[in-house]
Design a protein around this motif. Structure first.
Motif, PDB file in Angstrom:
ATOM      1  N   ARG A   3       0.860  -1.172   0.000  1.00 27.40           N
ATOM      2  CA  ARG A   3       0.000   0.000   0.000  1.00 27.40           C
ATOM      3  C   ARG A   3       0.907   1.236   0.000  1.00 27.40           C
ATOM      4  O   ARG A   3       1.840   1.299   0.810  1.00 27.40           O
ATOM      5  CB  ARG A   3      -0.807  -0.066   1.297  1.00 27.40           C
ATOM      6  N   PRO A   4       0.653   2.210  -0.902  1.00 28.29           N
ATOM      7  CA  PRO A   4       1.526   3.394  -0.891  1.00 28.29           C
ATOM      8  C   PRO A   4       1.419   4.129   0.439  1.00 28.29           C
ATOM      9  O   PRO A   4       0.348   4.170   1.051  1.00 28.29           O
ATOM     10  CB  PRO A   4       0.998   4.243  -2.054  1.00 28.29           C
ATOM     11  N   LEU A   5       2.545   4.676   0.870  1.00 26.53           N
ATOM     12  CA  LEU A   5       2.552   5.376   2.152  1.00 26.53           C
ATOM     13  C   LEU A   5       2.036   6.791   1.982  1.00 26.53           C
ATOM     14  O   LEU A   5       2.765   7.681   1.544  1.00 26.53           O
ATOM     15  CB  LEU A   5       3.966   5.374   2.748  1.00 26.53           C
ATOM     16  N   THR A   6       0.763   6.981   2.284  1.00 24.43           N
ATOM     17  CA  THR A   6       0.207   8.329   2.252  1.00 24.43           C
ATOM     18  C   THR A   6      -0.093   8.760   3.683  1.00 24.43           C
ATOM     19  O   THR A   6      -0.636   8.004   4.477  1.00 24.43           O
ATOM     20  CB  THR A   6      -1.072   8.415   1.399  1.00 24.43           C
ATOM     21  N   GLN A 102      -5.301  16.505  -6.221  1.00 24.84           N
ATOM     22  CA  GLN A 102      -4.752  16.089  -4.934  1.00 24.84           C
ATOM     23  C   GLN A 102      -4.634  14.566  -4.858  1.00 24.84           C
ATOM     24  O   GLN A 102      -3.642  14.021  -4.372  1.00 24.84           O
ATOM     25  CB  GLN A 102      -5.631  16.611  -3.788  1.00 24.84           C
ATOM     26  N   ARG A 103      -5.632  13.863  -5.349  1.00 25.93           N
ATOM     27  CA  ARG A 103      -5.599  12.393  -5.291  1.00 25.93           C
ATOM     28  C   ARG A 103      -4.530  11.831  -6.208  1.00 25.93           C
ATOM     29  O   ARG A 103      -3.848  10.872  -5.851  1.00 25.93           O
ATOM     30  CB  ARG A 103      -6.980  11.826  -5.637  1.00 25.93           C
ATOM     31  N   ARG A 104      -4.380  12.422  -7.393  1.00 26.50           N
ATOM     32  CA  ARG A 104      -3.346  11.943  -8.311  1.00 26.50           C
ATOM     33  C   ARG A 104      -1.964  12.182  -7.719  1.00 26.50           C
ATOM     34  O   ARG A 104      -1.075  11.347  -7.828  1.00 26.50           O
ATOM     35  CB  ARG A 104      -3.472  12.617  -9.687  1.00 26.50           C
ATOM     36  N   PHE A 105      -1.811  13.331  -7.066  1.00 25.36           N
ATOM     37  CA  PHE A 105      -0.522  13.643  -6.446  1.00 25.36           C
ATOM     38  C   PHE A 105      -0.141  12.569  -5.425  1.00 25.36           C
ATOM     39  O   PHE A 105       1.021  12.196  -5.294  1.00 25.36           O
ATOM     40  CB  PHE A 105      -0.581  15.022  -5.766  1.00 25.36           C
ATOM     41  N   ALA A 106      -1.148  12.072  -4.705  1.00 29.71           N
ATOM     42  CA  ALA A 106      -0.900  11.151  -3.584  1.00 29.71           C
ATOM     43  C   ALA A 106      -0.710   9.701  -4.016  1.00 29.71           C
ATOM     44  O   ALA A 106      -0.320   8.858  -3.206  1.00 29.71           O
ATOM     45  CB  ALA A 106      -2.064  11.245  -2.596  1.00 29.71           C
ATOM     46  N   GLN A 107      -0.955   9.410  -5.290  1.00 32.71           N
ATOM     47  CA  GLN A 107      -1.041   8.015  -5.735  1.00 32.71           C
ATOM     48  C   GLN A 107       0.114   7.104  -5.344  1.00 32.71           C
ATOM     49  O   GLN A 107      -0.099   6.016  -4.847  1.00 32.71           O
ATOM     50  CB  GLN A 107      -1.260   7.949  -7.247  1.00 32.71           C
ATOM     51  N   GLY A 118      -7.709  13.952   5.609  1.00 28.26           N
ATOM     52  CA  GLY A 118      -8.102  12.678   6.217  1.00 28.26           C
ATOM     53  C   GLY A 118      -9.581  12.363   6.069  1.00 28.26           C
ATOM     54  O   GLY A 118      -9.979  11.198   6.060  1.00 28.26           O
ATOM     55  N   THR A 119     -10.403  13.390   5.944  1.00 29.71           N
ATOM     56  CA  THR A 119     -11.856  13.168   5.882  1.00 29.71           C
ATOM     57  C   THR A 119     -12.384  13.021   4.459  1.00 29.71           C
ATOM     58  O   THR A 119     -13.302  12.233   4.227  1.00 29.71           O
ATOM     59  CB  THR A 119     -12.609  14.345   6.549  1.00 29.71           C
ATOM     60  N   VAL A 120     -11.831  13.764   3.505  1.00 28.07           N
ATOM     61  CA  VAL A 120     -12.405  13.796   2.151  1.00 28.07           C
ATOM     62  C   VAL A 120     -11.411  13.388   1.061  1.00 28.07           C
ATOM     63  O   VAL A 120     -11.713  12.547   0.223  1.00 28.07           O
ATOM     64  CB  VAL A 120     -12.954  15.209   1.820  1.00 28.07           C
ATOM     65  N   VAL A 121     -10.234  13.985   1.067  1.00 29.54           N
ATOM     66  CA  VAL A 121      -9.295  13.778  -0.046  1.00 29.54           C
ATOM     67  C   VAL A 121      -8.733  12.361  -0.024  1.00 29.54           C
ATOM     68  O   VAL A 121      -8.752  11.668  -1.040  1.00 29.54           O
ATOM     69  CB  VAL A 121      -8.160  14.832  -0.026  1.00 29.54           C
ATOM     70  N   LEU A 122      -8.229  11.926   1.141  1.00 29.75           N
ATOM     71  CA  LEU A 122      -7.616  10.598   1.256  1.00 29.75           C
ATOM     72  C   LEU A 122      -8.222   9.833   2.434  1.00 29.75           C
ATOM     73  O   LEU A 122      -7.526   9.524   3.408  1.00 29.75           O
ATOM     74  CB  LEU A 122      -6.094  10.738   1.449  1.00 29.75           C
ATOM     75  N   PRO A 123      -9.511   9.494   2.359  1.00 27.91           N
ATOM     76  CA  PRO A 123     -10.150   8.845   3.514  1.00 27.91           C
ATOM     77  C   PRO A 123      -9.545   7.478   3.848  1.00 27.91           C
ATOM     78  O   PRO A 123      -9.710   6.996   4.965  1.00 27.91           O
ATOM     79  CB  PRO A 123     -11.618   8.714   3.086  1.00 27.91           C
ATOM     80  N   VAL A 127      -2.165   6.581   7.475  1.00 27.88           N
ATOM     81  CA  VAL A 127      -1.755   7.420   8.608  1.00 27.88           C
ATOM     82  C   VAL A 127      -2.453   8.766   8.506  1.00 27.88           C
ATOM     83  O   VAL A 127      -2.380   9.427   7.465  1.00 27.88           O
ATOM     84  CB  VAL A 127      -0.227   7.648   8.633  1.00 27.88           C
ATOM     85  N   LYS A 128      -3.138   9.158   9.579  1.00 28.27           N
ATOM     86  CA  LYS A 128      -3.811  10.461   9.636  1.00 28.27           C
ATOM     87  C   LYS A 128      -3.426  11.163  10.927  1.00 28.27           C
ATOM     88  O   LYS A 128      -3.548  10.579  12.006  1.00 28.27           O
ATOM     89  CB  LYS A 128      -5.331  10.281   9.601  1.00 28.27           C
TER      90      LYS A 128
END
Ligand code: CDP
Ligand code: CDP
Length: 211
Positions: A3-6, A102-107, A118-123, A127-128
């Protein structure tokens, strides 16, 4: 595949989330995105167009037209940019326009800091962190930043009052309000310097990931 570390970092103004996010990204070897810059750049575009940042149509147009170069503008900090960012941030069309980027950046793994990561972009971020600190401490930090940047600086009471108003607007808006995700660890930096906050965050991450 692993799992990518976001890492999703949220919190109110001058809580220290940006400094922490930048340093954590270096430690973890992943890119960092300061998502507040997106809202600041949208606010600036609206002001450039001579429109009101609270105007939903104008703000949405500006968000759709945003280009990467907008994020390196020199005028994204300071009281005017703060207020314009918070106004465009309450417009649902603006938030929707910025979501994909934002989601593509985090992929492939990343540290993102903002209000709704933590609530919407990368639920599903593994790690939050919800970074917070008392209002007086935060206002003092922002005051110091403005003083060390030079130029005209509003007085401390004004900075504190504007910060309190922006926090309140961010917490009470309908679109993606500022709040900790259910599974976020709370990190209060009131009595921590940047090194102390990083050490605490690293301990939380080791514990979360079981390493
Ligand atoms: O540095 P500071 O915490 O003062 O502000 P920022 O993170 O650059 O964010 C500026 C404004 O953008 C915030 O007050 C929010 O209204 C908005 N914002 C947001 O709504 N969602 C994000 N993920 C990031 C910022
Ligand atoms: O991104 P955010 O607005 O939450 O805050 P920041 O820009 O990272 O930090 C605001 C100021 O507080 C900076 O001048 C930091 O050096 C300082 N600071 C910090 O980042 N972390 C602490 N634990 C204590 C102070």
């Amino acid at each position: 595949a692993e799992r990518p570390l976001t890492v999703a970092i949220d919190g109110p103004a001058a809580s220290g989330k940006g400094t922490l996010a930048k340093r954590l990204a270096v430690v973890l070897g992943v890119p960092h995105l300061d998502t507040g810059l997106l809202y600041r750049a949208v606010g600036r575009r609206v002001l450039d167009a001579g429109a009101d940042p609270a105007d939903a149509a104008a703000a949405t147009d500006a968000a759709v037209a945003l280009v990467p170069e907008d994020l390196s503008r020199a005028d994204l900090r300071g009281p005017v940019a703060d207020a314009a960012a918070a106004k465009v941030a309450s417009v649902p069309g603006v938030r929707a326009a910025l979501l994909d980027f934002q989601r593509r950046f985090a992929q492939g793994g990343a540290v993102l800091d903002g209000r709704d990561i933590g609530t919407v972009v990368l639920p599903d971020a593994p790690v939050k962190l919800f970074v917070t600190a008392g209002l007086d401490v935060r206002a003092q930090r922002r005051y110091q930043e403005l003083v060390s940047r030079g130029g005209a600086v509003p007085d401390f009471e004004t900075i504190r009052a504007e910060m309190a108003a922006r926090d309140e607007a961010d917490r009470t808006r309908t679109a993606a309000p500022l709040r900790p995700a259910e599974d976020a660890a709370i990190l209060d930096t009131s009595d921590l310097d940047a090194d102390g906050a990083l050490a605490r965050a690293e301990a939380i991450i080791r514990w979360k990931l079981g390493v």
